[in-house]
Design a protein around this motif. Structure first.
Motif, mmCIF file in Angstrom:
data_model
loop_
_atom_site.group_PDB
_atom_site.id
_atom_site.type_symbol
_atom_site.label_atom_id
_atom_site.label_comp_id
_atom_site.label_asym_id
_atom_site.label_seq_id
_atom_site.Cartn_x
_atom_site.Cartn_y
_atom_site.Cartn_z
ATOM 1 N N ALA A 118 0.828 -1.207 0.000
ATOM 2 C CA ALA A 118 0.000 0.000 0.000
ATOM 3 C C ALA A 118 0.863 1.258 0.000
ATOM 4 O O ALA A 118 0.496 2.278 -0.601
ATOM 5 N N MET A 119 2.018 1.174 0.644
ATOM 6 C CA MET A 119 2.928 2.314 0.741
ATOM 7 C C MET A 119 3.530 2.670 -0.619
ATOM 8 O O MET A 119 3.757 3.845 -0.934
ATOM 9 N N ASN A 120 3.780 1.638 -1.434
ATOM 10 C CA ASN A 120 4.493 1.857 -2.690
ATOM 11 C C ASN A 120 3.604 1.836 -3.935
ATOM 12 O O ASN A 120 4.092 2.040 -5.050
ATOM 13 N N ASP A 121 2.327 1.578 -3.751
ATOM 14 C CA ASP A 121 1.398 1.541 -4.886
ATOM 15 C C ASP A 121 0.076 2.166 -4.448
ATOM 16 O O ASP A 121 -0.678 1.573 -3.669
ATOM 17 N N GLY A 122 -0.193 3.370 -4.959
ATOM 18 C CA GLY A 122 -1.390 4.092 -4.543
ATOM 19 C C GLY A 122 -2.687 3.398 -4.897
ATOM 20 O O GLY A 122 -3.727 3.664 -4.275
ATOM 21 N N SER A 123 -2.662 2.502 -5.877
ATOM 22 C CA SER A 123 -3.885 1.824 -6.297
ATOM 23 C C SER A 123 -4.081 0.473 -5.613
ATOM 24 O O SER A 123 -5.102 -0.197 -5.834
ATOM 25 N N PHE A 124 -3.110 0.078 -4.775
ATOM 26 C CA PHE A 124 -3.145 -1.264 -4.181
ATOM 27 C C PHE A 124 -4.344 -1.442 -3.251
ATOM 28 O O PHE A 124 -5.008 -2.487 -3.268
ATOM 29 N N VAL A 125 -4.645 -0.433 -2.438
ATOM 30 C CA VAL A 125 -5.753 -0.546 -1.483
ATOM 31 C C VAL A 125 -7.068 -0.734 -2.223
ATOM 32 O O VAL A 125 -7.916 -1.551 -1.822
ATOM 33 N N ARG A 126 -7.246 -0.009 -3.322
ATOM 34 C CA ARG A 126 -8.469 -0.174 -4.112
ATOM 35 C C ARG A 126 -8.540 -1.560 -4.735
ATOM 36 O O ARG A 126 -9.619 -2.145 -4.850
ATOM 37 N N LEU A 127 -7.398 -2.081 -5.128
ATOM 38 C CA LEU A 127 -7.351 -3.414 -5.711
ATOM 39 C C LEU A 127 -7.784 -4.470 -4.688
ATOM 40 O O LEU A 127 -8.498 -5.415 -5.024
ATOM 41 N N ILE A 128 -7.364 -4.296 -3.439
ATOM 42 C CA ILE A 128 -7.648 -5.271 -2.383
ATOM 43 C C ILE A 128 -9.046 -5.093 -1.795
ATOM 44 O O ILE A 128 -9.795 -6.062 -1.615
ATOM 45 N N LEU A 129 -9.428 -3.845 -1.504
ATOM 46 C CA LEU A 129 -10.684 -3.587 -0.801
ATOM 47 C C LEU A 129 -11.854 -3.235 -1.718
ATOM 48 O O LEU A 129 -13.005 -3.325 -1.299
ATOM 49 N N GLY A 130 -11.538 -2.838 -2.926
ATOM 50 C CA GLY A 130 -12.598 -2.468 -3.866
ATOM 51 C C GLY A 130 -12.892 -0.974 -3.832
ATOM 52 O O GLY A 130 -12.787 -0.329 -2.783
ATOM 53 N N ASP A 131 -13.272 -0.412 -4.974
ATOM 54 C CA ASP A 131 -13.529 1.031 -5.069
ATOM 55 C C ASP A 131 -14.677 1.464 -4.172
ATOM 56 O O ASP A 131 -14.623 2.533 -3.546
ATOM 57 N N GLY A 132 -15.730 0.664 -4.113
ATOM 58 C CA GLY A 132 -16.896 1.035 -3.322
ATOM 59 C C GLY A 132 -16.548 1.228 -1.854
ATOM 60 O O GLY A 132 -16.943 2.227 -1.240
ATOM 61 N N TYR A 133 -15.809 0.288 -1.304
ATOM 62 C CA TYR A 133 -15.459 0.364 0.121
ATOM 63 C C TYR A 133 -14.501 1.520 0.384
ATOM 64 O O TYR A 133 -14.644 2.246 1.375
ATOM 65 N N VAL A 134 -13.527 1.713 -0.503
ATOM 66 C CA VAL A 134 -12.560 2.795 -0.320
ATOM 67 C C VAL A 134 -13.255 4.148 -0.398
ATOM 68 O O VAL A 134 -13.010 5.042 0.431
ATOM 69 N N ASN A 135 -14.134 4.330 -1.385
ATOM 70 C CA ASN A 135 -14.844 5.605 -1.528
ATOM 71 C C ASN A 135 -15.729 5.885 -0.320
ATOM 72 O O ASN A 135 -15.807 7.026 0.162
ATOM 73 N N MET A 136 -16.390 4.862 0.181
ATOM 74 C CA MET A 136 -17.229 5.013 1.365
ATOM 75 C C MET A 136 -16.389 5.426 2.573
ATOM 76 O O MET A 136 -16.772 6.319 3.344
ATOM 77 N N THR A 137 -15.219 4.793 2.728
ATOM 78 C CA THR A 137 -14.352 5.111 3.864
ATOM 79 C C THR A 137 -13.802 6.525 3.748
ATOM 80 O O THR A 137 -13.698 7.250 4.760
ATOM 81 N N LEU A 138 -13.453 6.947 2.532
ATOM 82 C CA LEU A 138 -12.979 8.323 2.330
ATOM 83 C C LEU A 138 -14.054 9.333 2.712
ATOM 84 O O LEU A 138 -13.773 10.367 3.326
ATOM 85 N N GLU A 139 -15.286 9.012 2.357
ATOM 86 C CA GLU A 139 -16.405 9.892 2.725
ATOM 87 C C GLU A 139 -16.580 9.938 4.242
ATOM 88 O O GLU A 139 -16.828 11.011 4.814
ATOM 89 N N ASN A 140 -16.422 8.772 4.916
ATOM 90 C CA ASN A 140 -16.528 8.738 6.379
ATOM 91 C C ASN A 140 -15.418 9.553 7.032
ATOM 92 O O ASN A 140 -15.636 10.224 8.049
ATOM 93 N N ILE A 141 -14.221 9.492 6.458
ATOM 94 C CA ILE A 141 -13.095 10.268 6.986
ATOM 95 C C ILE A 141 -13.382 11.765 6.863
ATOM 96 O O ILE A 141 -13.136 12.551 7.799
ATOM 97 N N GLU A 142 -13.911 12.166 5.725
ATOM 98 C CA GLU A 142 -14.239 13.581 5.507
ATOM 99 C C GLU A 142 -15.320 14.049 6.477
ATOM 100 O O GLU A 142 -15.333 15.214 6.898
#
Length: 329
Positions: A118-142
């Protein structure tokens, strides 16, 4: 005495132990007790004169199995359910403690892989967790609540679903150990990479502490239980790959019986983790720091003590007590 002569002198006696253990030669408890005294003496002698020999490993394993046989044939006092968790599971965990160590080593390595990826590849988290979950979490953080996902659904509904899912993952990890431990390794790898990348994701967005306060309220028991279940899967795989002096089928029977008991031993902690996730984690943002940290430390201490420290204490107490009782008899 040379080790080869020691083995030759006692080989037939040790084979008699094996036959007694697997029921090929019927022995009453008194006969087993007598055999056990001789076995303990042989083990003590081997530990003194052949410290790092495979003979010591073999005799130690045989002594543990023989003790369990004797213990099982004794009239048990008290509740069988209580004795299972109080004595039987800890003794088995102690017997297979090196597999617990292997599982933890794998856990830290695989989680580290997730963090580095995840540290060396910005797209790795989306690959593992999926775009839907990542976008939802980003919204929760905001919105100021990184772990708002745990507020979704009812308390009872979330507890039930999460507990069933965690039990399913643990059992799957264990059962796949039948493929020489490779299946267990794959399940552990997948979950640890997800964990490592997930936690780095929160760190990258400056809410690492908030995520720890929330996730690890239930995660300390949930993740720890996952590692122990992986250890059980490794035990199962090793019983197939490394039968030692037993036939492969006899070794597999022992492996299934003992490793399954380890998995059952994790289930109360998995259920408790589900209760915490369903009923407590959702309130973590509103908790004072000391309370969330206290819950994490208490839950982590409980499961760590049961699987890492308590097995040694039970083994030391019951083993020495039983030997002294046999010798007195």
């Amino acid at each position: 005495m040379r080790e080869a002569a020691f083995i030759k002198q006692n080989k037939e006696k040790w084979l008699e132990f094996e036959q007694a253990i697997f029921g090929k030669a019927k022995k009453n408890p008194d006969e087993l007790a007598s055999l056990y005294i001789h076995l303990v003496n042989d083990l003590s002698y081997a530990q003194t004169y052949y410290t790092k020999s495979k003979t010591v490993t073999y005799l130690n394993h045989l002594a543990a199995i023989t003790y369990q046989k004797i213990y099982k044939t004794k009239r048990e006092e008290g509740n069988r359910f209580i004795s299972f968790f109080k004595t039987e599971v800890p003794l088995i965990v102690y017997q297979y403690r090196r597999y617990v160590l292997y599982a933890f080593i794998m856990f830290f390595i695989f989680t580290g892989i997730g963090v580095l990826s995840a540290m060396n590849d910005g797209s790795f988290v989306r690959l593992i967790l999926g775009d839907g979950y990542v976008n939802m979490t980003l919204e929760n953080i905001e919105n100021g609540n990184p772990v708002a996902v745990y507020k979704d659904g009812s308390n009872w509904g979330m507890w039930f679903y999460i507990t069933l899912n965690n039990l399913r993952v643990g059992i799957t990890s264990y059962v796949l150990g039948a493929f020489g431990g490779l299946g267990t390794g794959y399940v552990l790898l997948s979950n640890c990479i997800m964990l490592g990348s997930f936690q780095y994701f929160f760190y990258e967005h400056g809410v690492f502490w908030e995520s720890v306060r929330g996730i690890w309220i239930h995660g300390s028991m949930e993740i720890f239980a996952m590692v122990i279940e992986a250890a059980a899967g490794l035990v199962l795989g090793a019983s197939i790959l490394f039968p030692k002096t037993y036939s492969r089928m006899a070794s597999l029977k022992i492996g299934i019986k003992n490793s399954l008991k380890i998995v059952i031993g994790t289930m109360p902690f998995t259920i408790m983790a589900g209760i915490l996730e369903g009923f407590i984690t959702r309130y973590s943002p509103d908790m004072p720091n000391f309370l969330s940290v206290a819950i994490i430390l208490v839950t982590l201490s409980l499961i760590s003590f049961y699987f890492l420290i308590y097995p040694y204490l039970v083994y030391k107490n019951t083993h020495l007590k039983h030997v002294s009782t046999l010798q007195a008899a």
